[in-house]
Write a protein that holds these residues in place. Sequence first.
Motif, PDB file in Angstrom:
ATOM      1  N   SER A   1      58.888 122.085 109.992  1.00 39.60           N
ATOM      2  CA  SER A   1      59.592 120.701 110.173  1.00 39.60           C
ATOM      3  C   SER A   1      59.383 119.878 108.715  1.00 39.60           C
ATOM      4  O   SER A   1      58.214 119.926 108.304  1.00 39.60           O
ATOM      5  N   GLU A   2      60.368 119.417 108.126  1.00 42.69           N
ATOM      6  CA  GLU A   2      60.317 118.682 107.022  1.00 42.69           C
ATOM      7  C   GLU A   2      59.794 117.158 107.292  1.00 42.69           C
ATOM      8  O   GLU A   2      60.755 116.460 108.181  1.00 42.69           O
ATOM      9  N   GLN A   3      58.741 116.551 107.109  1.00 37.96           N
ATOM     10  CA  GLN A   3      58.468 115.272 107.285  1.00 37.96           C
ATOM     11  C   GLN A   3      58.832 114.493 105.816  1.00 37.96           C
ATOM     12  O   GLN A   3      58.552 114.673 104.752  1.00 37.96           O
ATOM     13  N   PRO A   4      59.356 113.237 106.007  1.00 42.87           N
ATOM     14  CA  PRO A   4      59.857 112.431 104.963  1.00 42.87           C
ATOM     15  C   PRO A   4      58.515 112.148 104.120  1.00 42.87           C
ATOM     16  O   PRO A   4      57.659 111.774 104.696  1.00 42.87           O
ATOM     17  N   LEU A   5      58.666 112.043 102.737  1.00 43.66           N
ATOM     18  CA  LEU A   5      57.688 111.548 101.948  1.00 43.66           C
ATOM     19  C   LEU A   5      57.426 110.224 101.891  1.00 43.66           C
ATOM     20  O   LEU A   5      58.361 109.213 102.013  1.00 43.66           O
ATOM     21  N   ARG A   6      56.013 109.822 101.821  1.00 41.61           N
ATOM     22  CA  ARG A   6      55.975 108.291 101.998  1.00 41.61           C
ATOM     23  C   ARG A   6      56.034 107.973 100.422  1.00 41.61           C
ATOM     24  O   ARG A   6      55.880 108.735  99.657  1.00 41.61           O
ATOM     25  N   ASN A   7      56.379 106.595 100.331  1.00 40.97           N
ATOM     26  CA  ASN A   7      56.872 106.037  99.167  1.00 40.97           C
ATOM     27  C   ASN A   7      55.310 105.573  98.373  1.00 40.97           C
ATOM     28  O   ASN A   7      54.548 104.922  98.816  1.00 40.97           O
ATOM     29  N   ALA A   8      55.060 106.641  97.637  1.00 44.29           N
ATOM     30  CA  ALA A   8      53.651 106.314  96.843  1.00 44.29           C
ATOM     31  C   ALA A   8      53.637 105.196  95.864  1.00 44.29           C
ATOM     32  O   ALA A   8      52.433 104.630  95.866  1.00 44.29           O
ATOM     33  N   LEU A   9      54.663 104.495  95.506  1.00 45.79           N
ATOM     34  CA  LEU A   9      54.758 103.478  94.797  1.00 45.79           C
ATOM     35  C   LEU A   9      54.952 102.160  95.811  1.00 45.79           C
ATOM     36  O   LEU A   9      55.028 100.889  95.390  1.00 45.79           O
TER      37      LEU A   9
END
Length: 90
Positions: free
Chosen positions: A39-47
């Motif tokens: 399952s693909e989890q959305p990447l968190r916005n590192a910025l």
Amino acid sequence: MIRRSIPLIVAAVLAGCAAALPPPLTADNPASSSAPEASEQPLRNALAVDDLTKKTRQIFAQVDKPLDRPSPTSTPQQQQSDQMPGMKMP
């Protein structure tokens, strides 16, 4: 006698490994072709701004603190002699 037995032992070990069948792969094994995709989890916005960034910005924004400044009556030579006694400049 030992020279003849070593190749026989090596051949027996290799033949034993070749005869062993690998265990069957079940559907929950990731190596199986019928395993479900990850399952693909959305990447968190590192910025994105987090709590630590907010606190750091607040600290930098504080300009109310007085800076340590030398008194205006002292000269740079006096300050230097105060900091390094024994190293007086002429």
